[in-house]
Structures are given as C-alpha cells and as structure tokens.
Enzyme design. Structure first.
Site, mmCIF file in Angstrom:
data_model
loop_
_atom_site.group_PDB
_atom_site.id
_atom_site.type_symbol
_atom_site.label_atom_id
_atom_site.label_comp_id
_atom_site.label_asym_id
_atom_site.label_seq_id
_atom_site.Cartn_x
_atom_site.Cartn_y
_atom_site.Cartn_z
ATOM 1 N NE ARG A 26 5.235 -1.101 -0.914
ATOM 2 C CZ ARG A 26 5.575 -1.594 0.284
ATOM 3 N NH1 ARG A 26 5.361 -2.836 0.584
ATOM 4 N NH2 ARG A 26 6.150 -0.819 1.162
ATOM 5 N NE ARG A 30 7.069 -9.391 0.546
ATOM 6 C CZ ARG A 30 7.174 -8.743 1.693
ATOM 7 N NH1 ARG A 30 8.091 -9.088 2.544
ATOM 8 N NH2 ARG A 30 6.352 -7.751 1.988
ATOM 9 N NE ARG A 39 12.853 -9.509 -2.081
ATOM 10 C CZ ARG A 39 13.631 -9.904 -1.103
ATOM 11 N NH1 ARG A 39 14.799 -10.461 -1.363
ATOM 12 N NH2 ARG A 39 13.260 -9.767 0.145
ATOM 13 C CG ASP A 75 11.369 1.100 -0.425
ATOM 14 O OD1 ASP A 75 10.452 0.254 -0.358
ATOM 15 O OD2 ASP A 75 11.620 1.892 0.505
ATOM 16 C CE1 TYR A 152 9.940 2.770 7.750
ATOM 17 C CE2 TYR A 152 8.796 4.440 6.475
ATOM 18 C CZ TYR A 152 8.833 3.175 7.038
ATOM 19 O OH TYR A 152 7.772 2.334 6.891
HETATM 20 O O1 CP3 Z 1 4.809 -1.972 -6.775
HETATM 21 C C1 CP3 Z 1 5.065 -0.887 -6.243
HETATM 22 O O2 CP3 Z 1 4.238 -0.256 -5.556
HETATM 23 C C2 CP3 Z 1 6.381 -0.209 -6.539
HETATM 24 C C3 CP3 Z 1 7.453 -0.355 -5.627
HETATM 25 C C4 CP3 Z 1 7.386 0.158 -4.199
HETATM 26 C C5 CP3 Z 1 8.033 -0.520 -3.140
HETATM 27 N N1 CP3 Z 1 7.931 0.254 -2.018
HETATM 28 C C6 CP3 Z 1 8.754 -1.796 -3.249
HETATM 29 C C7 CP3 Z 1 8.919 -2.605 -2.045
HETATM 30 C C8 CP3 Z 1 6.834 1.326 -3.676
HETATM 31 C C9 CP3 Z 1 6.006 2.391 -4.355
HETATM 32 C C10 CP3 Z 1 7.196 1.365 -2.300
HETATM 33 C C11 CP3 Z 1 6.825 2.475 -1.411
HETATM 34 C C12 CP3 Z 1 7.116 2.371 0.021
HETATM 35 N N2 CP3 Z 1 8.161 1.758 0.641
HETATM 36 C C13 CP3 Z 1 6.341 3.003 1.015
HETATM 37 C C14 CP3 Z 1 5.143 3.884 0.757
HETATM 38 C C15 CP3 Z 1 3.914 3.111 0.504
HETATM 39 C C16 CP3 Z 1 3.373 2.376 1.691
HETATM 40 O O3 CP3 Z 1 3.313 1.157 1.607
HETATM 41 O O4 CP3 Z 1 3.006 3.039 2.661
HETATM 42 C C17 CP3 Z 1 6.921 2.713 2.251
HETATM 43 C C18 CP3 Z 1 6.414 3.156 3.614
HETATM 44 C C19 CP3 Z 1 8.084 1.934 2.009
HETATM 45 C C20 CP3 Z 1 9.064 1.424 3.004
HETATM 46 C C21 CP3 Z 1 9.118 -0.043 2.980
HETATM 47 N N3 CP3 Z 1 9.716 -0.782 1.982
HETATM 48 C C22 CP3 Z 1 8.599 -0.947 3.937
HETATM 49 C C23 CP3 Z 1 7.833 -0.540 5.186
HETATM 50 C C24 CP3 Z 1 8.917 -2.231 3.510
HETATM 51 C C25 CP3 Z 1 8.716 -3.503 4.245
HETATM 52 C C26 CP3 Z 1 7.303 -3.926 4.278
HETATM 53 C C27 CP3 Z 1 7.013 -4.924 3.204
HETATM 54 O O5 CP3 Z 1 6.005 -4.767 2.529
HETATM 55 O O6 CP3 Z 1 7.826 -5.862 3.104
HETATM 56 C C28 CP3 Z 1 9.568 -2.122 2.254
HETATM 57 C C29 CP3 Z 1 10.046 -3.230 1.421
HETATM 58 C C30 CP3 Z 1 9.484 -3.266 0.028
HETATM 59 N N4 CP3 Z 1 9.432 -2.202 -0.835
HETATM 60 C C31 CP3 Z 1 8.990 -4.420 -0.649
HETATM 61 C C32 CP3 Z 1 8.639 -4.019 -1.943
HETATM 62 C C33 CP3 Z 1 8.120 -4.861 -3.073
HETATM 63 C C34 CP3 Z 1 8.947 -5.851 -0.081
HETATM 64 C C35 CP3 Z 1 10.274 -6.331 -0.455
HETATM 65 C C36 CP3 Z 1 10.613 -7.754 -0.489
HETATM 66 O O7 CP3 Z 1 10.924 -8.297 0.569
HETATM 67 O O8 CP3 Z 1 10.686 -8.276 -1.591
#
Ligand code: CP3
Length: 345
Positions: A26, A30, A39, A75, A152
C-alpha cells in the site's frame, strides 16, 4: 545497473544484493498528498480504469520514497467487476458488493474474465510503466488469493470473521469449491497477462487466510493459491505470497511454491523465517503502526528486524501489512534511507 542486479530480484532469488531492498505494501495511497489530490477528482475505480492515472499513482511513491520496487496501482477486487459483481468502495468502510455470491445460481452466473478485454486498462498501465521505470526498480504485479477474493465476494464487504464464507465451506463445500475454481481461472489468467505485459515480480495477497486453521486452509484455500502461482511458475518472475495473521500457516503457504513468503508483524522475522525454511526468501515485517513512532524509536524497531535477518541473503524489507492512512510520509522516507544506509556494501 544491469537488469539482473535489481536488489529486489537478487534478494528474491536469495543472492547477495547491494542493499536490502525495501518497498511497502500500500505504498500508493491516501497518506500521500499527491494521491489525495488525484482522489479529489476521481474515485478509486476511476483511477484503476485509466492507464495514465494507474501509471501516475504507481510512480508517486517511487519518486517520493526511493523504494526498490513499484507495485502496480489496482485492487485485488477489480476482477470481480467483469465477473458480474457490483463493486463499490465506501469511504471509511472499504469495499461493498451489492450482489454478493451466496447460491449455486450466483456462482454459475459469474462470467469468465478476458484480461485484455475486461481489465485492459491495468495491462496498458503495466506496459507504460515498463517503459518508464528504471531497471533497478521492478514492477510488481498482483492478484488476491482465491480464498480472500472469494471471501469478499461471499461476504459482500470486509471479511471480519468470514462467517458467510465459512458457512458456505461447511454447509455446501461443493459450492465453495466451484467458486474457488472460477476465481482460480480468472485470477490465474489475469496474473499471466500482467507478466506478459511487463510485471517482473508477482505477489499473491491472501490477506485473510489467517482466519483459517491449517486444516481448513489446506482444504479450502491452498490448492487454489498454488494453482494460481503455478500458472506463472515458468515465466521467470519471482513469486511473493503474503497473508495477515498467518504465522500458523507458513509451512503450508510455502507449498504454494512461492519463492518469497511475506511475514506479518506479529511473528518475529527469525522465527517466521525458520517456519518458512532456509530455501525461501522472506518479506517483512515492520508493524505499520511503528511508522507513527518518533524517529529514534522507529529506527530501533528497524534495527531489530535487520538483526533478526542477520545479514542473510533473501530478506526484502517491508511492513507486516499495508501502510495506514495518516502515516507521516517523512517517516516512510526515513525508513527507506535508513535500511539502505544500514545494509549497503
Ligand atoms: O500501493 C499499493 O499497494 C498498490 C495498490 C493496492 C490497493 N489495494 C489500492 C487500494 C493493492 C496491492 C491493494 C490490495 C488489497 N485491496 C488487499 C490486499 C492487501 C491488504 O491490505 O490486505 C485488500 C484486502 C484489498 C481490498 C481493499 N481495497 C480494502 C479492504 C480497501 C479499503 C481499505 C482502505 O485501505 O481504504 C480497499 C481500497 C483501496 N485499495 C485503497 C487503495 C489505495 C484506498 C482507496 C482510497 O480510498 O483511495
């Protein structure tokens, strides 16, 4: 620097690296002002639908932090959209699926995914990034583990206890296996397409695997993760496999064949490495919350991890899970510099 000398690729192959490579799960997101600026104008799904925006967000942390890898901005849940699920992200809550998968009919209705036609923006982003990234900063492609993505899909939102998914596994295992089989094909095809487009490393995020005991993991998750990773086994890319709270599963997770196992922060790096085995590399495992600590304390925590790695070839520095919102960017940068300084030469 020659392509083969990228520190991340050397470490993944347990060869001596010029520095301990470091990147962050990640690392785009944000906590970065430049991400928040984008965003304000685009939703997460919009960012993931435009190759230029995917490229820009992927490059933001590479520029700002000096990390040794770029991770594709996408994602793990994206492939569910062309399969027919109505996916959205709710601010402050996370993913939400309006039509979760619960019945045999729901599973039969899931559409096959054609990566080029359905997820082409991501693949185009990879092609652009392959031309823009310096050779010592490999691009990491990824998919979620079938178990985590399937959880999910069944839950319709954050897994929490994965109760609905476990209900399906226990009451109707044939449904669960049918769902896993469909996801294994879709995720495997997508991962192969990412490598063909130019990803030089892959990671399988099976984030919620730790919710299972070893028996259920072996029955309901491992065969599918292994099948996805086997699809890219002969493509010359190191394969990283990661789960949260999964230290009890590490000996089983290594059976996926992954060259690198991710360790979360609850396991000490040396103990985690011992359960993974000396024939694999490890990635981790700073507590994401440690990035909020004052710098001297943060450095001590980094030192502790490096001491546990003890200079062995095959350590990729990372967090034990993703960067948290609100993390101070200067602390993230300080960790990159400190790991490089401490391990150079
Ligand atoms: O920078 C990176 O790592 C690359 C991009 C990336 C995202 N999600 C972007 C994202 C990667 C590799 C993921 C993987 C992901 N997504 C996982 C596996 C890793 C982990 O954290 O366990 C999971 C479970 C998800 C599902 C997911 N996507 C969740 C639970 C959430 C909400 C929680 C949060 O952090 O807001 C997301 C949204 C998400 N995916 C964001 C990002 C940058 C936040 C988005 C935003 O509001 O801008």
């Amino acid at each position: 620097m020659a392509v083969s000398e990228a520190p991340l690729l050397a470490a993944a192959a347990r060869r001596p690296a010029p520095v301990t490579p470091i990147w962050f799960m990640r690392q785009a997101g944000r906590y970065m002002p430049e991400y928040r600026a984008l965003r304000e104008r685009h939703t997460l799904l919009e960012l993931c639908a435009q190759p230029e925006l995917i490229t820009e967000v992927t490059l933001q942390p590479v520029r700002a932090l000096g990390v040794d890898a770029a991770i594709l901005f996408a994602d793990i849940l994206l492939p569910l959209v062309p399969m027919g699920l109505d996916l959205g992200f709710v601010a402050g809550e996370g993913p939400a699926i309006a039509n979760p998968v619960r019945t045999a009919h729901d599973i039969a209705s899931l559409r096959a995914v054609d990566p080029e036609a359905d997820l082409g923006a991501v693949l185009s982003g990879i092609r652009i990034l392959s031309g823009e990234l310096p050779p010592h900063v490999p691009l990491i492609g990824f998919v979620g583990g079938p178990f985590t993505v399937g959880t999910y899909a069944v839950e319709g939102g954050p897994a929490r206890q994965a109760l609905e998914a476990k209900r399906m596994m226990h009451a109707a295992p044939e449904l669960w296996h049918a769902l896993m089989q469909k996801l294994t094909v879709a995720l495997g095809d997508f991962l192969v397409a990412q490598v063909r487009a130019g990803a030089r490393v892959v990671q399988l995020f099976d984030s919620w695997a730790g919710l299972l005991d070893a028996h259920d993991y072996r029955t309901h998750a491992l065969p599918y993760s292994r099948a996805v990773l086997e699809r890219v086994a002969d493509l010359g890319v190191p394969r990283i496999h990661f789960g949260v709270g999964a230290s009890h599963l590490l000996p089983a997770m290594r059976e996926t064949g992954a060259e690198v196992l991710g360790l979360d922060w609850r396991t000490s790096l040396d103990e985690g490495w011992a359960s993974v085995g000396p024939d694999r590399a490890v990635q981790g495992n700073l507590d994401p919350a440690a990035l909020f600590a004052p710098l001297p304390e943060l450095r001590r925590r980094v030192d502790r991890i490096l001491e546990r790695a003890a200079g062995r070839d095959g350590h990729i520095f990372n967090l034990g899970h993703g960067i948290l919102p609100g993390t101070p960017v200067d602390h993230v940068r300080a960790v990159v510099d400190y790991v490089h300084e401490r391990t150079a030469g």
